[in-house]
Design a protein around this motif. Structure first.
Motif, short mmCIF file in Angstrom:
data_model
loop_
_atom_site.label_atom_id
_atom_site.label_comp_id
_atom_site.label_asym_id
_atom_site.label_seq_id
_atom_site.Cartn_x
_atom_site.Cartn_y
_atom_site.Cartn_z
N ILE A 49 0.82 -1.20 0.00
CA ILE A 49 0.00 0.00 0.00
C ILE A 49 0.86 1.27 0.00
CG2 ILE A 49 -0.17 0.12 2.53
CD1 ILE A 49 -3.08 1.05 2.11
N LEU A 50 2.05 1.19 0.58
CA LEU A 50 2.93 2.35 0.63
C LEU A 50 3.58 2.66 -0.71
CD1 LEU A 50 4.68 1.71 4.05
CD2 LEU A 50 2.89 3.39 3.58
N LYS A 51 3.63 1.67 -1.59
CA LYS A 51 4.34 1.84 -2.86
C LYS A 51 3.39 2.09 -4.03
CE LYS A 51 8.38 -0.93 -1.55
NZ LYS A 51 9.27 -2.06 -1.92
N THR A 52 2.14 2.37 -3.77
CA THR A 52 1.18 2.61 -4.84
C THR A 52 0.52 3.97 -4.67
OG1 THR A 52 -0.73 1.66 -3.69
CG2 THR A 52 0.69 0.14 -4.93
N GLN A 53 0.08 4.54 -5.77
CA GLN A 53 -0.62 5.83 -5.72
C GLN A 53 -1.98 5.68 -5.04
OE1 GLN A 53 -0.29 8.63 -9.03
NE2 GLN A 53 -2.53 8.67 -9.17
N THR A 54 -2.64 4.58 -5.31
CA THR A 54 -3.93 4.33 -4.66
C THR A 54 -3.77 4.26 -3.14
OG1 THR A 54 -4.69 3.08 -6.59
CG2 THR A 54 -5.89 2.76 -4.53
N GLY A 55 -2.71 3.63 -2.68
CA GLY A 55 -2.45 3.54 -1.25
C GLY A 55 -2.19 4.90 -0.64
N ALA A 56 -1.42 5.73 -1.34
CA ALA A 56 -1.14 7.08 -0.84
C ALA A 56 -2.42 7.89 -0.75
CB ALA A 56 -0.13 7.77 -1.76
N GLN A 57 -3.26 7.83 -1.78
CA GLN A 57 -4.52 8.57 -1.77
C GLN A 57 -5.43 8.09 -0.65
OE1 GLN A 57 -5.71 7.76 -5.81
NE2 GLN A 57 -4.71 9.60 -6.61
N PHE A 58 -5.46 6.78 -0.42
CA PHE A 58 -6.32 6.20 0.63
C PHE A 58 -5.87 6.66 2.02
CE2 PHE A 58 -7.04 2.79 3.73
CZ PHE A 58 -8.42 2.71 3.69
N ILE A 59 -4.56 6.59 2.29
CA ILE A 59 -4.05 6.94 3.61
C ILE A 59 -4.20 8.44 3.88
CG2 ILE A 59 -1.95 7.11 5.00
CD1 ILE A 59 -1.05 4.48 3.75
N LEU A 60 -3.89 9.27 2.90
CA LEU A 60 -3.99 10.71 3.11
C LEU A 60 -5.44 11.16 3.23
CD1 LEU A 60 -1.16 11.99 0.75
CD2 LEU A 60 -1.10 11.69 3.23
N HIS A 61 -6.31 10.51 2.48
CA HIS A 61 -7.75 10.80 2.63
C HIS A 61 -8.21 10.42 4.03
CE1 HIS A 61 -11.91 11.42 1.61
NE2 HIS A 61 -12.22 10.18 1.96
N GLY A 62 -7.71 9.31 4.55
CA GLY A 62 -8.05 8.89 5.90
C GLY A 62 -7.58 9.89 6.94
N LEU A 63 -6.38 10.45 6.74
CA LEU A 63 -5.88 11.47 7.65
C LEU A 63 -6.78 12.71 7.65
CD1 LEU A 63 -2.03 11.29 7.02
CD2 LEU A 63 -3.29 10.44 9.00
N SER A 64 -7.27 13.07 6.47
CA SER A 64 -8.17 14.22 6.37
C SER A 64 -9.45 13.98 7.16
CB SER A 64 -8.51 14.51 4.91
OG SER A 64 -7.35 14.86 4.17
N ILE A 65 -9.96 12.74 7.11
CA ILE A 65 -11.20 12.41 7.80
C ILE A 65 -11.01 12.48 9.32
CG2 ILE A 65 -12.86 10.57 8.26
CD1 ILE A 65 -12.51 9.69 5.36
N VAL A 66 -9.94 11.87 9.82
CA VAL A 66 -9.74 11.82 11.28
C VAL A 66 -9.29 13.17 11.84
CG1 VAL A 66 -9.18 9.37 11.20
CG2 VAL A 66 -7.33 11.06 11.09
N SER A 67 -8.94 14.13 10.98
CA SER A 67 -8.51 15.45 11.47
C SER A 67 -9.68 16.35 11.84
CB SER A 67 -7.66 16.15 10.41
OG SER A 67 -8.47 16.56 9.30
N ALA A 68 -10.89 15.85 11.66
CA ALA A 68 -12.10 16.63 11.98
C ALA A 68 -12.16 17.94 11.21
CB ALA A 68 -12.17 16.89 13.49
N GLY A 69 -11.78 17.87 9.95
CA GLY A 69 -11.89 19.04 9.08
C GLY A 69 -10.71 19.99 9.13
N GLN A 70 -9.70 19.69 9.92
CA GLN A 70 -8.55 20.59 10.01
C GLN A 70 -7.54 20.38 8.88
OE1 GLN A 70 -6.72 20.56 13.87
NE2 GLN A 70 -8.55 21.22 14.93
N LEU A 71 -7.52 19.19 8.28
CA LEU A 71 -6.57 18.87 7.22
C LEU A 71 -7.30 18.58 5.93
CD1 LEU A 71 -3.64 18.18 6.31
CD2 LEU A 71 -4.08 15.84 7.07
N HIS A 72 -6.90 19.28 4.85
CA HIS A 72 -7.46 19.04 3.52
C HIS A 72 -6.30 18.82 2.55
CE1 HIS A 72 -11.61 20.22 4.57
NE2 HIS A 72 -11.02 21.09 5.39
N ILE A 73 -6.36 17.74 1.78
CA ILE A 73 -5.30 17.40 0.84
C ILE A 73 -5.93 17.15 -0.53
CG2 ILE A 73 -3.45 15.78 0.27
CD1 ILE A 73 -3.19 15.19 3.25
N GLN A 74 -5.38 17.79 -1.56
CA GLN A 74 -5.92 17.65 -2.92
C GLN A 74 -4.81 17.30 -3.90
OE1 GLN A 74 -7.84 21.34 -3.88
NE2 GLN A 74 -9.52 21.06 -2.44
N GLY A 75 -5.15 16.49 -4.90
CA GLY A 75 -4.22 16.20 -5.99
C GLY A 75 -3.02 15.38 -5.58
#
Length: 217
Positions: free
Chosen positions: A1-27
């Motif tokens: 998961i760490l070596k794929t683009q899909t994995g990176a998008q999934f993990i960073l999207h998860g961080l955005s969710i658990v940040s309670a709206g404080q973190l937004h990541i695009q592109g």
């Protein structure tokens, strides 16, 4: 998961969710193991907002297993930092030691905007305070000290710094600096139109609470 683009998008999207709206990541492009690109990263809370655009990161993720953070290159096209006015005095920590050994070979930021919010406006009007450009630096943080080498341009000219800061109080500082203000180094604004051209070299000594500058024109 760490070596794929899909994995990176999934993990960073998860961080955005658990940040309670404080973190937004695009592109997000690339992967988390070595090379990653982010179009925009926004981190905000009630007191401040940080927006970084066009982030390009090259690092060695698996060095974290050895308690080391190794960044080969971190490039950001623009960085905007906006904070609300505050009368709270900053308090130094008991020590500056990091939980990891850190080595950043290159940090490059094209433009840096530092703003404050107008306390008299309810719609969060930003007041420009500082504009910097062409920030380029390297950094090493170990058990004993922090070592910073770098330079930046501003309305008042350019500054290059080579400094060391001890981890333990009183946080001894020592280093060298060069300040240059001429038509090649300063930004083209009206702010610097009356500042004479000058080149100053010197040393920095003391500690974080009592820094002494010894300049040689």
């Amino acid at each position: 998961i760490l070596k794929t683009q899909t994995g990176a998008q999934f993990i960073l999207h998860g961080l955005s969710i658990v940040s309670a709206g404080q973190l937004h990541i695009q592109g997000v492009e690339g992967n988390l193991s070595n090379q990653l690109h982010i179009d925009e990263l926004k981190l905000s809370n009630a007191q401040s907002t940080i927006i970084a655009k066009n982030i390009q990161l090259e690092w060695q993720f698996f060095a974290l297993l050895s308690r080391e953070l190794r960044i080969i290159s971190l490039e950001i096209s623009s960085l905007r930092i906006t904070s609300a006015p505050s009368n709270t005095k900053l308090a130094l920590p008991k020590n500056l030691q990091l939980p990891l050994q850190v080595q950043i070979k290159k940090i490059a930021i094209g433009k840096i905007f530092i703003n404050t919010l107008d306390p008299n406006q309810v719609n969060k009007v930003e007041i420009p305070q500082v504009y910097l450009s062409n920030f380029l630096a390297s950094y090493i943080g170990n058990d004993a000290q922090h070592i910073v080498k770098g330079g930046v341009n501003s309305d008042w000219g350019s500054v290059n710094l080579d400094a060391e800061i001890a981890n333990q109080a009183p946080f001894t500082v020592k280093g060298n600096f060069t300040y240059q203000n001429d038509s090649r180094t300063r930004l083209k604004t009206q702010v610097n139109s009356s500042i004479p051209e000058v080149l100053v070299r010197g040393k920095i000594t003391g500690n974080v609470g009592d820094i002494k500058i010894h300049a040689i024109a």
